[in-house]
Structures are given as C-alpha cells and as structure tokens.
Enzyme design. Structure first.
Site, PDB file in Angstrom:
ATOM      1  N   TRP A 187      -5.455  11.590   0.470  1.00 53.42           N
ATOM      2  CA  TRP A 187      -4.264  11.411   1.303  1.00 53.42           C
ATOM      3  C   TRP A 187      -3.107  12.123   0.612  1.00 53.42           C
ATOM      4  CZ3 TRP A 187       0.501   9.237   0.064  1.00 53.42           C
ATOM      5  CH2 TRP A 187       1.414   9.198   1.124  1.00 53.42           C
ATOM      6  N   GLU A 209      -7.538  11.477   5.000  1.00 50.99           N
ATOM      7  CA  GLU A 209      -6.777  10.408   5.658  1.00 50.99           C
ATOM      8  C   GLU A 209      -5.479  10.944   6.251  1.00 50.99           C
ATOM      9  OE1 GLU A 209      -4.497   6.239   4.361  1.00 50.99           O
ATOM     10  OE2 GLU A 209      -5.768   7.322   2.929  1.00 50.99           O
ATOM     11  N   LYS A 239      -1.782  10.636   8.639  1.00 49.58           N
ATOM     12  CA  LYS A 239      -0.621   9.752   8.782  1.00 49.58           C
ATOM     13  C   LYS A 239       0.295  10.316   9.855  1.00 49.58           C
ATOM     14  CE  LYS A 239       2.538   6.926   6.083  1.00 49.58           C
ATOM     15  NZ  LYS A 239       2.921   6.476   4.734  1.00 49.58           N
ATOM     16  N   ASP A 299      -6.462   4.860   8.756  1.00 49.82           N
ATOM     17  CA  ASP A 299      -5.649   3.786   8.197  1.00 49.82           C
ATOM     18  C   ASP A 299      -4.912   3.108   9.340  1.00 49.82           C
ATOM     19  OD1 ASP A 299      -3.178   2.482   7.127  1.00 49.82           O
ATOM     20  OD2 ASP A 299      -3.945   3.211   5.219  1.00 49.82           O
ATOM     21  N   HIS A 321      -1.228   3.969  10.004  1.00 43.52           N
ATOM     22  CA  HIS A 321      -0.811   5.372  10.015  1.00 43.52           C
ATOM     23  C   HIS A 321      -0.711   5.983  11.406  1.00 43.52           C
ATOM     24  CE1 HIS A 321      -1.794   6.424   5.534  1.00 43.52           C
ATOM     25  NE2 HIS A 321      -0.983   5.371   5.668  1.00 43.52           N
ATOM     26  N   HIS A 343      -9.106   2.201   6.266  1.00 41.96           N
ATOM     27  CA  HIS A 343      -8.200   1.456   5.403  1.00 41.96           C
ATOM     28  C   HIS A 343      -7.513   0.452   6.309  1.00 41.96           C
ATOM     29  CE1 HIS A 343      -7.507   4.158   1.624  1.00 41.96           C
ATOM     30  NE2 HIS A 343      -8.707   3.620   1.666  1.00 41.96           N
ATOM     31  N   ASP A 348       4.535   1.619   9.069  1.00 47.62           N
ATOM     32  CA  ASP A 348       3.495   1.531   8.045  1.00 47.62           C
ATOM     33  C   ASP A 348       3.982   0.732   6.853  1.00 47.62           C
ATOM     34  OD1 ASP A 348       1.151   2.039   6.593  1.00 47.62           O
ATOM     35  OD2 ASP A 348       2.002   3.850   5.708  1.00 47.62           O
ATOM     36  N   ASP A 353       2.388  -1.927   5.382  1.00 45.12           N
ATOM     37  CA  ASP A 353       1.318  -2.394   4.500  1.00 45.12           C
ATOM     38  C   ASP A 353       1.409  -3.876   4.171  1.00 45.12           C
ATOM     39  OD1 ASP A 353      -0.326   0.049   3.902  1.00 45.12           O
ATOM     40  OD2 ASP A 353       1.623   0.803   3.289  1.00 45.12           O
ATOM     41  N   ASP A 377      -5.933  -1.737   2.362  1.00 49.79           N
ATOM     42  CA  ASP A 377      -4.798  -0.990   1.800  1.00 49.79           C
ATOM     43  C   ASP A 377      -3.499  -1.673   2.194  1.00 49.79           C
ATOM     44  OD1 ASP A 377      -3.066   0.799   0.730  1.00 49.79           O
ATOM     45  OD2 ASP A 377      -3.607   2.489   2.002  1.00 49.79           O
TER      46      ASP A 377
END
Length: 418
Positions: free
Chosen positions: A184, A225, A227, A258, A261, A285, A293, A295, A325
């Site tokens: 990433w 990955e 985004k 992800d 993302h 993820h 994003d 997390d 993640d």
C-alpha cells in the site's frame, strides 16, 4: 460455566433447517485471521530513527500501556490471542524490524531483522504476513513513493518492496504457510492534478520491477491495496481501486480490499462476489470507517455480517484471506484486538449457521416474500448460544468474561509501562 443446555436447544433450532452446527464449528476452527500488530503500539514501530506518522495516517487517543519494544508487543499479542478462539496469524509492517540498535534503512532490511518474530511465531503456532512501510520516512515526506518523479527516491522504495517480498518468502518458508506481502502506498495529491496518467504509469513500472522475480507461492503471495483518498491526498490517489484491480488480474496477484478505503456509500461486501469470479483468491483488510477511513475497531454491524455472509455463502473461506486493520489509542489495545477479532469470527459463524441453499432457491424461484421473512427471522435466532459454546470448547472466555482478563493484565502489566 457450562453452555451445554443452551447449546443443545440452539442447535436443534438451526438443525430443523438442515444446518449442521457441528460442521459449521469445524469450518470456523480452520479459519485464520491475520491480526495486525500495529494496534499494539499505535503504528510506531521500532526503528532506531523513528519518524512521526505520515502518509495520511493518524492515531488518536493516549490510553496508557502501549507497547514500547518488541518484547512488550509480542507479550500483548499473546494475551489477546489467549482470549480469541482458533489459530491465527500476525501481520507485520517493515517498521517492526529488530536491528540490535543499528540504523538500517528500509531498502537494506533483511530476513535476519525479523528472526525474533519468526522464532516467536513458531512457538505460538502462528503464521506471519508482511507489509513494506511506505510512510513515516524522510523519503516519503511529500507523500510520494513508488510514483515519485525523482528516480532515485522511486528506486529506494522499489528496493524496499523487493526486500519485503524476500522477507515474506522467509516467513513462509520457515513457518510452512505462505505470507501475504501487501503493498500500500500513500501517493497522491491534495488538490486537483493536472496529470493523472503519468504517476500511474510510474506506479505500473515500479510494480513491474518489484514483482519481476518469481517467488514460490507456497512461501509468498503478493497483494496490492487501493485507496480512495487520504489526508493530504484528498483530490487524487494514484493507486485507485480500478488501477489495482486491473493490475492484479493482469499479473495474477491478489487484490486487497480495505473496508475503509472506499466511498462511504460503497460496501466491500458487495465487491467480493465479483472479484471471486475473476481471481482464485482475494485479500481483505477489515476495518470500520466512521464517515471516512478512520480505522475504528471492528464491531458486529451490518457490513461485517454481510462480509461474513458473502464469504461463506459463496464457499470462499479458503479463497479469501482475511486480515484486520484498525488502530484505536483511546481504549485498551489488547481489548481492541480481542473485540475486533472475535467480531470477525462471529460474522463468519453467523453466516455458517444460515441455510444458504434454501435461501438461494427462494431467490431463484422469485419467492422474495419468504426470502425476506426468513433472512430477518434468522437475525434473532440463538446464534449467541452457539458462539458461547464454541468459545468454551476452544478454551477461551465466554461472553464478556474476557474483559476481566484484560483488566487484570492491565493492572499487572500495562499500567507499569512509562
């Protein structure tokens, strides 16, 4: 605490629909979640010349007790793993290398710098996954790495990714299970670019060089990955979903999705079935975006259940490599791992306990009334009783009793850290 009586009653409820609860639990036992190490120290890593976080990444909160060295981090992971049913994996970033106090730049990292992690993983019966770290570094201060116009800087990051694949292969060879090495990058622009194509050409060329050397897939699997945007790259990210999806399919590597993302109205669960039609394997993820994003720790919400359903109903438990993640420094970090991983497993168990063949048949027949009615009724079936039984069988705390263990560990271990 025995869960036998509740389990037997719940089991009978599911089995009247032809669901084999015993088979569901056996399948769940074989699922390994890749647990991210960086929740334990707020993505600080252990580089001698440690840098501040960059690349659009931020960790908020100052809950006491974060890991300050590899020994503490591994100890914290062991505690979390003791509260999570099943055998799992640990996901490392390059910044978690151990270099004996020497400054080793990222393009010079070698397998020997992760020997302690491998020896620990062997003792704990864990697989290891890996990520090159293309942020929090002077050569990434302007938010550009593999797409940098400066050829020397670009080559530095290419070399780092090449080394990372070698480290991943070392993990796989030593531990007998292939490492997923995932790339990433933060590259992008804060404002509207005047040229979107050239950076993407450079990214393609960089990846081509990185992946040029063939590595036995029994040792290492490569993933990329995407985004949508990040802090400092709000207008344009070079590694978009479309770019990486096309690149992964063309080059026969894994595309990693992800859950944080994408646009807030996009659901990764809806992408899984499409991706599996064109690739033998897919990587995830799993995080929880709150408006962006951010997390957050994974909770047992609608999207997590849908992810579990898409994996299970499409017979993809062995095709989807599930990683986590998230990073929250406002709560106990061992608790964060425990909550998130147990919830990911819950979503899979929930899905394993549904009569998918029957529900699919209703859809094919156009019987949408029965389909909706049953899908809603199953939401309040005694799934929790099956989960409690599974935890007891796997010798981990049932219900919220794991929280007592975390509080005890905080008092005896975490509270003593500076």
């Amino acid at each position: 605490m025995s869960t036998d009586n509740n389990f037997k009653s719940a089991k009978a409820t599911y089995e009247k629909w032809g669901v084999s609860v015993d088979e569901a639990l056996e399948k769940l036992k074989n699922v390994s979640i890749s647990i991210h190490c960086w929740q334990g120290d707020d993505i600080g890593g252990f580089e001698v010349d440690q840098q501040e976080l960059s690349g659009g990444i931020d960790v908020t909160g100052n809950y006491p007790g974060k890991a300050t060295n590899p020994t503490e981090l591994r100890k914290d992971l062991e505690k979390a793993l003791s509260l999570i049913p099943g055998d799992h994996r640990i996901n490392l970033h390059a910044i978690y290398a151990e270099t004996d106090g020497k400054i080793v730049d990222r393009n010079e990292l070698e397998p020997k710098h992760f020997k302690n992690w491998v020896e620990w993983a062997k003792k704990q019966n864990l697989g290891l996954d890996f990520n090159p770290t293309l942020f929090s570094h002077p050569k990434a201060d302007d938010g550009l790495t593999l797409t940098h116009p400066d050829k020397e800087i670009r080559q530095f990051w290419i070399d780092h990714c090449i080394k990372s694949r070698e480290i991943g292969a070392y993990f796989g060879k030593e531990l007998g299970t292939p490492a997923l090495t995932n790339i990433w990058i933060p590259d992008g622009y804060k404002d509207i670019p005047s040229d979107r194509l050239t950076p993407r050409k450079r990214l393609k060329e960089s990846l081509d060089v990185i992946l040029q050397k063939e590595i036995d897939p029994n040792y290492n699997l490569d993933a990329v990955e995407s985004k949508l945007f990040g802090i400092g790259s709000e207008a344009y990210v070079v590694g978009s979903h479309e770019f990486y999806m096309a690149y992964a399919i063309k080059n026969n590597i894994l595309c990693l999705l992800d859950t944080g993302h994408y646009h807030p109205t996009e659901m990764v669960s809806n992408k899984i079935s499409s991706m599996l039609l064109f690739q033998n394997q897919l990587a995830l993820h799993v995080s929880r975006p709150v408006r962006w994003d951010s997390d957050h720790v994974v909770i047992f919400d609608d999207e997590l259940r849908e992810i579990g359903l898409e994996i299970v109903r499409n017979d993809a438990l062995e095709k989807v490599l599930i990683g986590l993640d998230f990073f929250d420094a406002s709560i106990n970090r061992v608790a964060a791992w425990t909550i998130g991983t147990r919830n990911m497993l819950k979503s899979l168990l929930y899905a394993l306990l549904l009569p998918h063949d029957h529900l699919k048949k209703l859809q094919e027949e156009g019987n949408f009334t029965d389909r909706l009615a049953l899908m809603e009724e199953f939401k309040t079936y005694p799934f929790g009783e099956i989960w409690d039984f599974y935890c007891e069988e796997m010798n981990v705390p049932v219900k919220e009793n794991w929280l007592d263990e975390v509080k005890k560990y905080e008092k005896e271990e975490l509270s003593k850290r500076a």
